[in-house]
Enzyme design. Structure first.
Site, PDB file in Angstrom:
ATOM      1  N   HIS A   1     -92.747 -50.793  85.306  1.00  0.00           N
ATOM      2  CA  HIS A   1     -91.762 -51.023  86.359  1.00  0.00           C
ATOM      3  C   HIS A   1     -90.408 -51.419  85.763  1.00  0.00           C
ATOM      4  CE1 HIS A   1     -90.835 -53.345  90.360  1.00  0.00           C
ATOM      5  NE2 HIS A   1     -90.032 -52.325  90.169  1.00  0.00           N
TER       6      HIS A   1
ATOM      7  N   GLU B  18     -88.870 -48.456  84.175  1.00  0.00           N
ATOM      8  CA  GLU B  18     -88.279 -47.569  85.183  1.00  0.00           C
ATOM      9  C   GLU B  18     -86.850 -48.013  85.521  1.00  0.00           C
ATOM     10  OE1 GLU B  18     -87.686 -47.674  89.615  1.00  0.00           O
ATOM     11  OE2 GLU B  18     -89.825 -47.954  89.265  1.00  0.00           O
ATOM     12  N   HIS B  19     -86.647 -49.318  85.631  1.00  0.00           N
ATOM     13  CA  HIS B  19     -85.308 -49.846  85.923  1.00  0.00           C
ATOM     14  C   HIS B  19     -84.359 -49.670  84.742  1.00  0.00           C
ATOM     15  CE1 HIS B  19     -85.685 -52.383  89.741  1.00  0.00           C
ATOM     16  NE2 HIS B  19     -86.867 -51.796  89.620  1.00  0.00           N
TER      17      HIS B  19
ATOM     18  N   GLU C  79     -82.560 -56.648  84.246  1.00  0.00           N
ATOM     19  CA  GLU C  79     -83.526 -55.997  85.136  1.00  0.00           C
ATOM     20  C   GLU C  79     -84.913 -56.612  85.050  1.00  0.00           C
ATOM     21  OE1 GLU C  79     -82.764 -53.541  87.336  1.00  0.00           O
ATOM     22  OE2 GLU C  79     -80.690 -53.856  86.749  1.00  0.00           O
TER      23      GLU C  79
ATOM     24  N   GLU D  96     -87.865 -59.125  92.617  1.00  0.00           N
ATOM     25  CA  GLU D  96     -88.489 -58.136  93.490  1.00  0.00           C
ATOM     26  C   GLU D  96     -89.973 -58.431  93.655  1.00  0.00           C
ATOM     27  OE1 GLU D  96     -89.692 -53.390  93.575  1.00  0.00           O
ATOM     28  OE2 GLU D  96     -88.410 -54.141  91.964  1.00  0.00           O
TER      29      GLU D  96
END
Length: 1020
Positions: free
Chosen positions: A88, A91-92, A164, A198
Site C-alpha cells: 500500500h 502504491e503511494h 506517505e 488512512e
C-alpha cells in the site's frame, strides 16, 4: 457525398477493431510481443488477444471493442510479507516522482492535465494495479507513459516514504521554527503519514476491522496489504525499496488495454519501456486458506462498541467453509448462484432463518461467496447478535442448509438470476471497460484464465448442462457446505477497545522515541532529529508550487469542443402526464423514470420516506409475499426502485422542489410487468399485516447496526451535508433524508422498546402510501428504441390510469428558517476526523457560477491538496462547487489535524485572491472541470439533468461556453466576493465529525448522536 463516404469508411474502420483478420495470427510477433491466442466473444461484442512480451515474459491482454472509452492498466503480484502495509505504501510512493518525471507527485499533478474519466491506483490483497480510462488518444499515450515510468522507474525518495508511509514529528510541523515558544500541544511528538492515518481511519470502521481480522485467521498466509497501524511503524525505507525491486518488474506484471484504439500503438510504447529489463523469475505464488479438513476451528476477538446500536446486540459472528479452486469458472459460477439462492433477498432461507427470526440484525461483512482468491471461501454470518445467542448461530445455519438440501431449489429462482445476467450484458454502461478490468484482474492474478472469465455464454451453457443432469446445486452443497470443516469467527464488543488502541499507540510511540533517543545520544538530540526532518519535509513539500512541470505531458483546452451536440429529446403530454422521450439504441431495453412533485410536504413525513421505500421492498402485499415479489422483479425487470427526490432550481438556488422518484429497467417485452410491479409495491404493500411492526423493526435495526461504520466510509460527505443544511432549502431537505439527521432519527426508532408496535410510524407510512403516486404533479421519462415507443406509451397509459385520482394537499408550511449553527461538532468514535465548510453563492445560470467552478479546481490542485494532504497528513481534502445547488465548500477526509485544516479552509479564499495564477494554472483547472462534464455517459442517463432538475440543453451550452471563457480576473473577483467577504460576514457553516477533544470549545455547538427510543415529534 465525399463526407458521407469518409464517414462510412471511418465506421468500417471502427467495426474492424473486433475483426481478427486485421491482427497477427497466433505465434506471430508484433513490436516485441508474441501473440499467443485470440478469442471473439460475441455476447460482449469484443475480441480478446493474449500476448507475451518476448524479452521479459510480461503478460498482456488486449480487449478490442467498439468503445471510445479506452482503458489501460499495469499491475504486479504483490503478496505482502507482513502487516506493515508495504504494498500500500509503495502504491503511494511510486506516484511521487519517477526518472522521466522527476517532480513531486506527478500522479496528482497529472489530474488537471488529463481528460481521463477514471484514474486511480489500487492495492488488493495480493496484487497492486494502476488503471485509467480516457476517450482522447493523445491523453491515453500521455498517461500510459506516466504510469509505466512511475511503476517501473520511481524515485522512491526517503521524504516520500516519510510523507506517505509513516514518521514521528511534532503535531504542528511548524513548531520547530518557533523554538521554545511553541505551544505544548503543537510540539507534542506524534505518529504521522498519509497511509498511517488512512489505515487508522479504516481500523475505526468496525465492519472493516471484523473483515480484516477474519481474513487474518482464514488465510494467515495473506498478510494485511493495506497495513495495520500497529505494524506500519515497523516498516523501514530500505524494506520499501527492496519490495519494489523484487515485485515491480515486467516479469511479475500483467498489462491490460481495452477499447477501439490501435493495439500496435500500445505495444510499441509498452515495449519501449519493458525492453529495458531482463527476464527474472516471476513471483506469482498464490496463497491459500487454512486447512479445515480436520474439523471445526473457532476464534473470538475483541472489537469496538457501536454507540448508535442496541447495547445488547453488539456481537458479530460468522461460519466459513473453504471451497474449490476458483479457476474452475463453471463451478465457481455455480457456487455464486448457490450463494444468491441461499441468502439474497428477504425471502431467502438464510435471511428468514437468521435475521427475520431475530437471531441477528444483518449479515456480517464477510457473508457470501468470496472468489477473489485462488481458493474460494463461503461465509455466513450475522451482526447485531446478543451474547447469549452467539453459539446458536452456527447450529441454526447448519440446520437451514440441511433443510434447503432436502427441499432442493426452485428453477424459477435460478432463472431470475440468469435473467439479471442477461440484462447486465445488454445494459450499455459508459464504463464497461473499467468494469471488465475490475472483474478480470483479481482472478487473472490468481491463475484463472481471463478468456474463461470473458466467455459468459460458455459458462452459462456448461452450468445449464450440469443442471440438466440433475442435483447440481445440491451436489455443491454436499461437496462444500454440509460438513463441519468450518471456521467460526466472532468479534465481541469491548467497552475499553478504543482506549486500548490509543494506549497501544502511546506505548509504541514512546518505544520508538526511546529507540531514537538512544541512537541520537539524548532526548534533545532525538527531538532535534524529528523536528529537522519535519522541516526538511516541509521544504520539500514547499517546492510543489514552484517546480517546473514542463516534463509532464498534457492535453489542452483547445482539445475541448466548444459546442456539444445536444441529446435529442422529445416532449409529449399524454395519459395525464408530461413525458420526456429519448429514442436511442438501447439493445432492447426500456428505462423508465417518474417524479411526483409534492408541495408543502410536512417534515415528519419527509424523514419517513426512506423507511417507506425500504418497507415496500420488505413487507409484501395481501396476495403476494416479498419472496414472490422478489422473484418476479428478478424474472421480469432489471431492477425497480422508489426513493426521495429533491432538487434546487437552476434559476434560483434558494428555491427547491421535492417528491417521490420512481425508476425501472426491463426488456421491452416486459415493460407492462415492470409497471405492474411498481404499482403493486407502492399501492398494495400491506402495512396492516400482523408481521408489519416486526419487519419494520428489523429494517430499522439493520439500518442502525454498523451505521457508525457507514458514516466513517464517507464521513466527509456527512460533514458536508451537515454544513450545507443551514444554507439552502434543497440542502436542508437532503440532510433530513440522507444525512446525520436521518441517522439520528432511524437509530432512535430502532431504540424503542421491543414491545413498541410502531403504530405512529405505520400510520404515517400509510399516509405516504396514499400520495406516493397520486395527484397531477407527476412527470415521466422513457428511454428506449424507436420501435418500442408505441407499446411503451400504451403500458405507461395503463400505469397512469391505475393511480389514485385524488389531489394531494398539505397545509401551507411556514417560511423555512435554518437554525443550524455556524460551527457544529458531532462526537463519533473515530481515530481521525471528517470536516466540511460550506458557503452560499449563486444559481446555475448566474455568470459567476462558472468562475466559482474553476476556482474550486484551482484551490484543490494548487493549494488544498498540498496543505491538507501532503503537509497535514489527511487522506484527502479539497474544494468543490455544486453548480446546481449554488454551494461552494471545502472538505477533509481521514484527517488527523482538524484545527489546522479549518484554518487552511478559512484562509483559502484570501490565498486565491492574492495568488497570481498562470495561464497554465487556469488551463489545467478548466481541463479538470471538463473531464467530468464530457465523461462518457450511459444511454439511460442522457437527458436526465433536464428531467430531474430542469437544466435545459441551452443552459448547459451557455455554461459550457462560460467555463471555457473564465478569466483570471473573474476567478479573483468571485474568490473575494463569495469566499473572503462571505466569511467576514459569517455566512459559512462548518461541521466536523470525530472524537471530542479540548479544542472543541464553547464556539462549537456539540450535537450528540446518542439517542434511544424517541418519538417522531421529539426529533429535530
Amino acid at each position: 457525398m465525399l463526407r458521407n463516404a469518409a464517414n462510412a469508411a471511418k465506421g468500417a474502420a471502427k467495426k474492424a477493431v473486433t475483426e481478427l483478420s486485421q491482427y497477427p495470427k497466433p505465434g506471430e510477433k508484433l513490436h516485441g510481443f508474441t501473440l499467443l491466442r485470440t478469442k471473439h466473444v460475441p455476447e460482449l461484442e469484443l475480441t480478446a488477444l493474449h500476448l507475451q512480451h518476448d524479452k521479459t515474459g510480461a503478460d498482456y491482454l488486449h480487449i478490442a471493442r467498439e468503445d471510445s472509452n479506452n482503458v489501460f492498466s499495469v499491475g504486479f503480484k504483490t503478496n505482502p510479507p507482513d502487516d506493515t502495509g508495504v504494498p500500500h505504501i509503495l502504491e503511494h510512493t511510486t506516484l511521487c516522482g519517477s526518472e522521466r518525471f522527476p517532480i513531486r507527485d506527478p500522479f496528482f499533478k497529472m489530474l488537471p492535465r488529463t481528460l481521463s474519466n477514471f484514474m486511480n491506483a489500487f492495492t488488493a490483497s495480493d496484487h497492486t494495479f494502476y488503471p485509467f480510462a480516457t476517450t482522447n488518444p493523445q491523453d491515453f499515450q500521455n498517461l500510459m507513459s506516466v504510469y509505466l515510468d512511475a511503476t517501473l522507474h520511481p524515485l522512491l525518495k526517503q521524504t516520500d516514504f516519510t510523507q506517505e508511509g509513516w514518521r514521528i514529528g511534532p503535531e504542528n510541523p511548524r513548531a520547530a521554527e518557533q523554538g521554545g515558544q511553541a505551544k505544548p500541544e503543537d510540539s507534542k511528538l506524534v505518529f504521522k503519514g498519509v497511509v498511517y492515518n488512512e489505515m487508522k481511519g479504516q481500523m475505526s470502521d468496525a465492519g472493516y476491522l471484523f473483515y480484516i481480522r477474519f481474513q487474518d485467521h482464514i488465510c494467515p498466509d495473506i498478510n494485511n496489504s493495506g497495513g495495520d497501524p500497529q505494524k506500519i511503524t515497523d516498516l523501514t525505507y530500505e524494506q520499501l525499496k527492496k519490495f519494489h525491486a523484487d515485485h515491480y518488474h515486467p516479469s511479475n506484471s500483467k498489462i491490460l488495454t481495452y477499447g477501439d484504439m490501435p493495439l500496435a500503438d500500445h505495444l510499441r510504447e509498452v515495449d519501449a519501456q519493458l525492453a529495458l529489463f531482463d527476464k527474472i523469475e516471476a513471483r506469482m505464488e498464490n496463497k491459500t486458506p487454512i486447512d479445515l479438513s480436520q474439523g471445526p476451528q473457532t476464534m473470538t476477538l475483541s472489537g469496538p462498541v457501536d454507540p448508535l446500536a442496541d447495547p445488547d446486540k453488539q456481537h458479530k459472528t460468522s461460519v466459513s467453509w473453504v471451497t474449490g479452486n476458483t479457476s474452475d469458472v463453471v463451478e465457481s459460477f455455480g457456487v455464486s448462484i448457490l450463494s444468491n439462492l441461499l441468502m439474497d433477498g428477504y425471502g431467502s432461507p438464510l435471511y428468514r432463518g437468521l435475521i427475520e427470526s431475530g437471531l441477528g440484525t444483518d449479515y456480517s461483512p464477510n457473508t457470501g461467496y468470496d472468489s477473489h482468491g485462488a481458493t474460494g471461501i463461503f461465509s455466513v454470518g450475522l451482526t447485531g447478535v446478543q451474547e447469549g445467542h452467539v453459539e446458536k448461530v452456527k447450529a441454526e445455519i447448519q440446520k437451514i442448509l440441511h433443510e434447503v438440501r432436502q427441499k432442493g431449489f426452485d428453477r424459477s429462482k435460478i432463472d431470475g438470476y440468469l435473467h439479471q445476467l442477461e440484462l447486465s450484458l445488454k445494459h450499455k454502461t459508459a464504463n464497461f471497460g473499467v468494469g471488465i478490468l475490475q472483474r478480470l484482474k483479481p482472478k487473472w492474478f490468481t491463475g484463472t484464465d481471463p478468456f474463461d472469465s470473458l466467455a459468459w455464454n460458455d459458462v452459462i451453457d456448461a452450468f445449464e448442462a450440469n443442471m440438466a443432469r440433475g442435483g447440481y446445486l445440491e451436489g455443491l452443497m454436499d461437496k462444500y457446505l454440509l460438513n463441519d470443516n468450518t471456521l467460526t469467527f466472532t468479534m465481541a464488543p469491548s467497552a475499553s477497545y478504543g482506549e486500548d488502541v490509543a494506549a497501544e499507540e502511546s506505548k509504541r510511540l514512546a518505544t520508538k522515541i526511546q529507540q531514537a533517543t538512544q541512537e541520537a545520544g539524548g532526548d534533545a538530540e532525538a527531538r532535534k532529529f524529528f523536528e529537522e526532518r519535519e522541516l526538511h519535509l516541509l521544504a520539500e513539500q514547499g517546492k510543489t508550487n514552484t517546480e517546473d512541470l514542463s516534463c509532464l505531458p498534457t492535453v489542452h483546452v483547445r482539445d475541448i469542443e466548444r459546442v456539444k451536440e445536444p441529446v435529442q429529446l422529445r416532449d409529449e403530454v399524454a395519459h395525464g402526464t408530461k413525458i420526456q422521450w429519448h429514442e436511442a439504441p438501447t439493445n432492447g431495453l426500456t428505462y423508465f423514470r417518474a417524479i411526483n412533485t409534492l408541495e408543502n410536504l410536512p417534515d415528519e413525513l419527509r424523514t419517513l420516506i426512506p423507511l417507506f421505500t425500504d418497507s415496500i421492498m420488505r413487507l409484501g402485499t395481501k396476495d403476494l409475499t416479498m419472496e414472490q415479489l422478489e422473484d418476479l422483479i428478478k424474472l421480469k425487470t432489471g431492477g425497480i426502485s422508489v426513493g426521495y427526490h429533491s432538487t434546487s432550481s437552476p434559476l434560483d438556488f434558494h428555491q427547491a422542489s421535492e417528491g417521490i422518484h420512481l425508476s425501472g429497467m426491463a426488456l421491452d417485452r416486459n415493460v407492462p410487468q415492470m409497471f405492474e410491479l411498481l404499482q403493486k409495491l407502492i399501492l398494495e404493500t400491506n402495512f396492516d399485516s400482523p408481521e408489519a411492526a416486526k419487519q419494520i423493526r428489523q429494517l430499522l435495526e439493520a439500518a442502525s447496526d454498523g451505521v457508525v461504520n457507514d458514516i466513517a466510509s464517507s464521513g466527509h460527505s456527512y460533514a458536508r451535508k451537515a454544513a450545507e443544511a443551514g444554507l439552502t432549502r434543497d440542502a436542508w431537505f437532503g440532510e433530513q433524508v440522507s444525512g446525520l439527521t436521518q441517522v439520528k432519527f432511524i437509530t432512535s426508532l430502532a431504540g424503542r422498546p421491543e414491545t413498541d408496535q410502531y403504530e405512529d410510524v405505520i400510520g404515517k407510512l400509510k399516509q405516504i402510501q396514499q400520495f406516493a403516486i397520486a395527484g397531477s404533479n407527476i412527470r415521466t421519462a422513457l428511454t428506449c428504441g424507436a420501435d418500442s415507443v408505441s407499446a411503451n406509451s400504451q403500458a405507461l397509459g395503463q400505469f397512469m390510469n391505475a393511480r389514485p385520482t385524488g389531489s394531494i394537499k398539505f397545509p401551507n408550511s411556514p417560511a423555512q428558517t435554518f437554525s443550524r449553527d455556524v460551527k457544529a461538532f458531532y462526537p463519533l468514535p473515530y481515530q481521525v476526523y471528517y470536516g466540511g465548510l460550506a458557503l452560499p453563492t449563486v444559481s446555475y445560470t448566474h455568470a459567476d457560477s462558472a468562475p466559482l467552478q474553476v476556482l474550486s479546481q484551482l484551490l484543490t490542485h494548487k493549494h488544498l491538496h498540498h496543505e491538507i494532504r501532503e503537509k497535514g497528513g489527511a487522506y484527502g481534502g479539497g474544494a468543490y462547487m455544486k453548480g446546481l445547488d449554488g454551494l461552494f465548500g471545502y472538505y477533509s477526509y481521514r484527517d488527523p489535524n482538524p484545527q489546522n485544516t479549518l484554518s487552511i479552509m478559512t484562509g483559502a479564499g484570501r490565498w486565491a485572491v492574492d495568488k497570481n495564477f498562470t495561464n497554465s494554472d487556469l488551463e489545467e483547472a478548466k481541463i479538470t472541470v471538463f473531464k467530468g462534464i464530457d465523461a462518457p455517459k450511459s444511454v439511460n442517463t442522457e437527458g436526465m439533468a433536464r428531467f430531474t432538475s430542469g437544466v435545459t440543453e441551452q443552459m448547459r451550452q451557455k455554461r459550457r461556453e462560460q467555463l471555457l471563457d473564465v478569466t483570471h480576473d473573474q476567478v479573483r473577483e468571485v474568490a473575494q466576493k463569495y469566499i473572503v467577504d462571505a466569511l467576514a460576514k459569517q455566512q459559512e457553516r462548518v461541521a466536523f465529525l470525530g472524537e471530542k477533544k479540548d479544542w472543541v470549545d464553547s464556539t462549537w455547538n456539540v450535537r450528540e448522536m446518542n439517542v434511544n427510543g424517541a418519538a417522531i415529534e421529539d426529533l429535530d
